[in-house]
Design an enzyme around this catalytic site. Structure first.
Site, PDB file in Angstrom:
ATOM      1  N   HIS A 186      32.654  36.304  39.023  1.00  0.00           N
ATOM      2  CA  HIS A 186      33.104  36.795  37.721  1.00  0.00           C
ATOM      3  C   HIS A 186      34.606  36.643  37.519  1.00  0.00           C
ATOM      4  O   HIS A 186      35.069  36.564  36.387  1.00  0.00           O
ATOM      5  CB  HIS A 186      32.645  38.241  37.527  1.00  0.00           C
ATOM      6  CG  HIS A 186      31.182  38.335  37.225  1.00  0.00           C
ATOM      7  ND1 HIS A 186      30.665  39.076  36.197  1.00  0.00           N
ATOM      8  CD2 HIS A 186      30.122  37.743  37.821  1.00  0.00           C
ATOM      9  CE1 HIS A 186      29.341  38.947  36.168  1.00  0.00           C
ATOM     10  NE2 HIS A 186      28.990  38.150  37.156  1.00  0.00           N
ATOM     11  N   ASP A 187      35.381  36.609  38.605  1.00  0.00           N
ATOM     12  CA  ASP A 187      36.811  36.321  38.427  1.00  0.00           C
ATOM     13  C   ASP A 187      37.018  34.834  38.179  1.00  0.00           C
ATOM     14  O   ASP A 187      37.659  34.442  37.205  1.00  0.00           O
ATOM     15  CB  ASP A 187      37.631  36.773  39.649  1.00  0.00           C
ATOM     16  CG  ASP A 187      39.132  36.673  39.378  1.00  0.00           C
ATOM     17  OD1 ASP A 187      39.529  36.876  38.199  1.00  0.00           O
ATOM     18  OD2 ASP A 187      39.908  36.385  40.310  1.00  0.00           O
ATOM     19  N   GLY A 189      39.541  30.840  35.603  1.00  0.00           N
ATOM     20  CA  GLY A 189      39.776  30.439  36.992  1.00  0.00           C
ATOM     21  C   GLY A 189      40.063  31.637  37.878  1.00  0.00           C
ATOM     22  O   GLY A 189      40.077  32.786  37.416  1.00  0.00           O
ATOM     23  N   GLU A 236      38.439  42.125  30.751  1.00  0.00           N
ATOM     24  CA  GLU A 236      37.142  41.591  31.191  1.00  0.00           C
ATOM     25  C   GLU A 236      36.180  42.679  31.656  1.00  0.00           C
ATOM     26  O   GLU A 236      34.964  42.555  31.513  1.00  0.00           O
ATOM     27  CB  GLU A 236      37.356  40.560  32.316  1.00  0.00           C
ATOM     28  CG  GLU A 236      37.997  39.279  31.813  1.00  0.00           C
ATOM     29  CD  GLU A 236      38.373  38.311  32.935  1.00  0.00           C
ATOM     30  OE1 GLU A 236      37.729  38.334  33.996  1.00  0.00           O
ATOM     31  OE2 GLU A 236      39.334  37.538  32.744  1.00  0.00           O
TER      32      GLU A 236
END
Ligand code: HEM
Ligand SMILES: *[C@@H]1O[C@H](CO)[C@@H](O)[C@H](O)[C@H]1NC(C)=O
Length: 349
Positions: free
Chosen positions: A65-66, A71, A91
């Site tokens: 998810h990061d 990126g 996020e």
């Protein structure tokens, strides 16, 4: 006394030599003792998993998810940014980031490592170690360090970029292709769903006969029963279930008619190829898992990974290493002091 001092001085010289060499050799230009950093991360991840076995899965998911959004830049860790105040949050607030966890472990590691190591590096290193620990040492891969932290994080971007559990096969394939990942890698990385948990809201479509994609009837019934029991007992509208039927009680597995041939059912919580055994029995939570069966080549891969545990371990390690290399996007980077906030309240571009 003299002798001891001489030994201590000798040890100091050796220590200095060792600490200077790796920085010159690996050329990441930041001059830290990489061996020490990797050791610290590993120890903290081991401790965290010992306390809470579920946090290992969270750390593996955090890499995905990061790195998928902007990126590998630590953007998933931010609670606020100078830009997130009026735009729906960072996020973490994304619908697709439901259940995301492991942030406390990242904070503890950051507190130990300080300014020399970026939060983005810590996410990648911690996820790598969690994968190694949960696979009992079978999944190992090298990662570079030297990433920097971004200053942008947006919920809308995460929801636009991350795949969802209700996507069709072609949508998943396109989603992966946009990041330079193949269909084969989609099948390989989906095997991460051998660990961890999911909220009902992420798979409720599978339990509703009007929306359900093929799912084993007895498994679906056992899930529905367990979900209802949890709702009643905990008064929660969105209970969680284990992603992997292997990790359910033997009673649940029996009620589902789960065939554990080739699966180590004692290895509860292990990151391994048991996902493929479950998927080929239509006993997975997500539509996005099931749809892999609808493509001939992907289905062939599912069988291959079910039947060859070592192949999956190796290919998963390679895919995670590739994921960990997704370059940060954006124009301003720093090494954050605190993984949850940017260093400044404003930036000039
Ligand atoms: C292929 C597309 C993917 C989709 C649609 C997807 C979707 C999801 C969803 C909906 C959840 C449950 C969240 C919740 O309700 O709490 C989940 C959990 C999880 N996913 Fe995925 N995922 C995908 C790929 C991946 C990849 C590539 C990885 C890692 C390399 C991964 C690792 C995990 C893990 C470990 C969990 C459990 C997390 C925990 O227990 O804390 N997933 N995924
Ligand atoms: C399983 O995969 C490994 C690694 O790719 C390979 O060396 C091995 O021959 C495979 N085993 C079988 C039985 O196909």
């Amino acid at each position: 006394m003299m002798k001891l001092n001489a030994v201590a001085a000798g040890a100091l010289v050796v220590a200095l030599l060792i600490s200077v060499q790796p920085a010159a050799a690996d050329g990441d230009g930041r001059g830290y003792d990489k061996k020490g950093v990797e050791y610290t991360v590993r120890k903290e991840v081991e401790k965290a998993i010992k306390c809470d076995s579920g946090v290992g899965a969270a750390l593996v998911r955090l890499v995905f998810h990061d790195c998928w959004v902007n990126g590998c830049d630590g953007s998933v860790l931010l609670d606020k940014t100078p830009y997130s105040i009026n735009n729906g949050g960072t996020e973490k607030a994304a619908v697709n980031n439901i259940g995301l966890a492991g942030f406390d472990v990242i904070d503890v590691i950051k507190a130990k490592l300080g300014a020399a190591v970026s939060c983005a590096d810590i996410v990648v290193l911690a996820g790598r170690d969690a994968a190694a620990i949960l696979s009992r040492g079978r999944i190992t891969y090298a990662v570079e360090t030297g990433r920097k932290d971004g200053v942008v994080s947006s919920a809308a971007a995460a929801d636009a970029t991350l795949p969802t559990s209700t996507m069709e096969f072609q949508q998943l394939k396109d989603n992966f292709a946009r990041k330079g990942f193949t269909q084969g890698e989609l099948v390989i990385l989906s095997g991460a769903h051998s660990i961890g948990v999911s909220h009902l809201s992420s798979f409720h479509d599978r339990l509703d006969s009007s929306t359900a994609t093929p799912i084993d009837g007895r498994y679906a019934a056992a899930l529905a029963k367990d979900v209802d029991a949890q709702k009643a007992a905990q008064m929660t509208p969105d209970p969680t279930e284990k992603n992997n039927i292997r990790d359910m009680t033997s009673k649940f597995r029996k009620a589902s008619g789960y065939d554990a041939t080739g699966v180590d059912t004692a290895a509860v919580g292990a990151l391994d190829n048991s996902y493929y055994h479950a998927n080929l029995q239509n006993m997975v939570l997500f539509k996005s898992d099931w749809v892999l069966r609808t493509d001939d080549d992907a289905a062939t891969d599912l069988v291959e990974y079910r039947d060859n545990a070592t192949k999956w371990d190796n290919d998963f390690a390679d895919a995670m290493a590739k994921l960990s290399k997704l370059p940060a996007e954006g124009s301003h980077f720093e090494i954050r002091k605190n993984c949850r906030t940017t260093n400044q309240n404003y930036y000039y571009y």
